[in-house]
Design an enzyme around this catalytic site. Structure first.
Site, PDB file in Angstrom:
ATOM      1  N   LYS A 152      13.252  -8.540  -1.654  1.00 44.53           N
ATOM      2  CA  LYS A 152      12.762  -9.563  -0.729  1.00 44.53           C
ATOM      3  C   LYS A 152      12.877 -10.935  -1.371  1.00 44.53           C
ATOM      4  O   LYS A 152      12.661 -11.088  -2.574  1.00 44.53           O
ATOM      5  CB  LYS A 152      11.286  -9.277  -0.407  1.00 44.53           C
ATOM      6  CG  LYS A 152      10.820 -10.168   0.721  1.00 44.53           C
ATOM      7  CD  LYS A 152       9.388 -10.583   0.809  1.00 44.53           C
ATOM      8  CE  LYS A 152       8.254  -9.757   0.427  1.00 44.53           C
ATOM      9  NZ  LYS A 152       7.575  -9.231   1.600  1.00 44.53           N
TER      10      LYS A 152
ATOM     11  N   ASP B   9       2.585  -4.174 -13.937  1.00 43.67           N
ATOM     12  CA  ASP B   9       3.416  -5.350 -13.668  1.00 43.67           C
ATOM     13  C   ASP B   9       4.874  -4.981 -13.944  1.00 43.67           C
ATOM     14  O   ASP B   9       5.267  -4.751 -15.087  1.00 43.67           O
ATOM     15  CB  ASP B   9       2.965  -6.490 -14.591  1.00 43.67           C
ATOM     16  CG  ASP B   9       3.777  -7.755 -14.373  1.00 43.67           C
ATOM     17  OD1 ASP B   9       4.774  -7.722 -13.625  1.00 43.67           O
ATOM     18  OD2 ASP B   9       3.397  -8.787 -14.965  1.00 43.67           O
ATOM     19  N   VAL B  10       5.669  -4.959 -12.892  1.00 43.49           N
ATOM     20  CA  VAL B  10       7.045  -4.484 -13.052  1.00 43.49           C
ATOM     21  C   VAL B  10       7.907  -5.463 -13.857  1.00 43.49           C
ATOM     22  O   VAL B  10       8.964  -5.097 -14.372  1.00 43.49           O
ATOM     23  CB  VAL B  10       7.672  -4.163 -11.671  1.00 43.49           C
ATOM     24  CG1 VAL B  10       7.936  -5.411 -10.884  1.00 43.49           C
ATOM     25  CG2 VAL B  10       8.942  -3.350 -11.816  1.00 43.49           C
TER      26      VAL B  10
ATOM     27  N   ASP C 225       9.959  -5.117  -2.544  1.00 44.76           N
ATOM     28  CA  ASP C 225       9.335  -5.904  -1.475  1.00 44.76           C
ATOM     29  C   ASP C 225       8.262  -6.773  -2.123  1.00 44.76           C
ATOM     30  O   ASP C 225       7.348  -7.240  -1.468  1.00 44.76           O
ATOM     31  CB  ASP C 225       8.727  -4.922  -0.451  1.00 44.76           C
ATOM     32  CG  ASP C 225       8.306  -5.601   0.843  1.00 44.76           C
ATOM     33  OD1 ASP C 225       8.826  -6.692   1.145  1.00 44.76           O
ATOM     34  OD2 ASP C 225       7.461  -5.038   1.560  1.00 44.76           O
TER      35      ASP C 225
ATOM     36  N   ASP D 135       2.874  -1.033  -8.664  1.00 49.99           N
ATOM     37  CA  ASP D 135       2.302  -2.275  -8.133  1.00 49.99           C
ATOM     38  C   ASP D 135       1.195  -2.771  -9.059  1.00 49.99           C
ATOM     39  O   ASP D 135       0.595  -1.998  -9.802  1.00 49.99           O
ATOM     40  CB  ASP D 135       1.715  -2.030  -6.731  1.00 49.99           C
ATOM     41  CG  ASP D 135       1.607  -3.311  -5.912  1.00 49.99           C
ATOM     42  OD1 ASP D 135       2.406  -3.473  -4.966  1.00 49.99           O
ATOM     43  OD2 ASP D 135       0.754  -4.165  -6.227  1.00 49.99           O
TER      44      ASP D 135
ATOM     45  N   ALA E  77       4.045   1.866   2.137  1.00 48.85           N
ATOM     46  CA  ALA E  77       4.876   2.216   3.301  1.00 48.85           C
ATOM     47  C   ALA E  77       6.351   2.417   2.921  1.00 48.85           C
ATOM     48  O   ALA E  77       7.003   3.350   3.410  1.00 48.85           O
ATOM     49  CB  ALA E  77       4.749   1.153   4.385  1.00 48.85           C
TER      50      ALA E  77
ATOM     51  N   PRO F  69       0.784  -1.233   0.000  1.00 48.91           N
ATOM     52  CA  PRO F  69       0.000   0.000   0.000  1.00 48.91           C
ATOM     53  C   PRO F  69       0.817   1.286   0.000  1.00 48.91           C
ATOM     54  O   PRO F  69       0.251   2.357  -0.168  1.00 48.91           O
ATOM     55  CB  PRO F  69      -0.817  -0.123   1.299  1.00 48.91           C
ATOM     56  CG  PRO F  69       0.040  -0.948   2.204  1.00 48.91           C
ATOM     57  CD  PRO F  69       0.753  -1.924   1.317  1.00 48.91           C
TER      58      PRO F  69
END
Ligand SMILES: C[S@@+](CC[C@H](N)C(=O)[O-])C[C@H]1O[C@@H](n2cnc3c(N)ncnc32)[C@H](O)[C@@H]1O
Length: 256
Positions: A205, A140-141, A165, A123, A96, A94
């Site tokens: 991540k 979509d990255v 992330d 995102d 952060a 969202p």
């Protein structure tokens, strides 16, 4: 609303059906939601959220999600986000991590004596507007078209930091989820080869597993310093870890 981003969608989607008004409010009324929780897993997840110090700290500090503290902790130690930096935040919803990046790189220009930075977050999901960041929702990255768009939006077409992330929807099959996340990280290497400045950083991540070495080795070809980091804010019972690659080499285009 403060969210545990990874598990949020899966667990709460059923809980929150019929309680859409809750989603529109910034505060999650845990008691009310607990009453609606249907399964033991949902009850356990909500109880854990309710007692999690990082969820409480996220409320206090107005972060959209507890994961802000993972990035804050990594940055506190390794200083990857500096005023003036240009940052790409992949899997930003969202928002952060983008909030942290906006603060750290001074993209709002709040510190008049420091350089102004730039933050772009993207995102698959909708990302609510955030002052100081350019946000691409429903993007979509891993798609080269999206990557070209990101490059086009970067002032000078270059970035100092790529954050990811990103996580796929977990199937619960650990090895399969791990491999999917590794593929997503690998798909970011093209973007990194094209936009990262020499000396730049890449943080992604990972759910640890048999293929972790594949992405680690690819990063070592491109960066002088590659290490695993597991911030305290990342739950100990989670396979989640982060790969931090620093000091991007000058000529990564020759890398396979
Ligand atoms: C753990 S959440 C990110 C939380 C975020 N760092 C924050 O602090 O608010 C992972 C996000 O990755 C996104 N994601 C997964 N695959 C993606 C893709 N191919 N492109 C863009 N975003 C993706 C998901 O939609 C999800 O919102």
């Amino acid at each position: 609303m403060v969210r545990d981003c990874g598990l949020m969608a899966a667990v709460l989607s059923s809980v929150l059906q019929g309680a859409k008004s809750l989603v529109q409010h910034r505060r999650l009324h845990v008691t009310s939601v607990l009453e609606k929780a249907k399964t033991g897993a949902e009850h356990r997840w909500l109880a854990r959220q309710n007692s999690d110090p990082y969820v409480k700290a996220a409320h206090r500090n107005n972060y959209r999600c507890r994961s802000a503290f993972k990035l804050l902790e990594i940055d506190e130690k390794y200083k990857i986000l500096l005023p003036g930096h240009h940052v790409i935040d992949c899997g930003a919803a969202p928002g952060a991590w983008s909030q942290v990046a906006v603060e750290k790189v001074n993209s709002l220009g709040e510190d008049l004596k420091a350089s102004f930075g730039f933050v772009i977050g993207l995102d698959l999901l909708h990302i609510s507007p955030l002052e100081g960041a350019v946000l691409l929702s429903h993007s979509d990255v891993t798609d080269p078209v999206t990557q070209n768009k990101v490059i086009g939006l970067l002032p000078s077409g270059k970035a100092d930091v790529i954050l990811s992330d990103m996580a796929p929807n977990a199937s619960g099959i650990r090895e399969m989820d791990h491999q999917r996340l590794v593929s997503m990280c690998i798909s970011l290497l093209d973007l990194s080869d094209r936009v990262l400045r020499p000396g730049g950083s890449f943080l992604c991540k990972l759910w640890d597993g048999s293929e972790s070495n594949v992405i680690r080795d690819k990063l070592r070809q491109r960066f002088q310093d590659v290490r695993n980091v597991k911030p305290k804010a990342s739950r100990t019972d989670s396979a989640e870890t982060f790969l931090l690659a620093r000091l991007h080499k000058k000529n990564p285009s020759s890398v396979p």
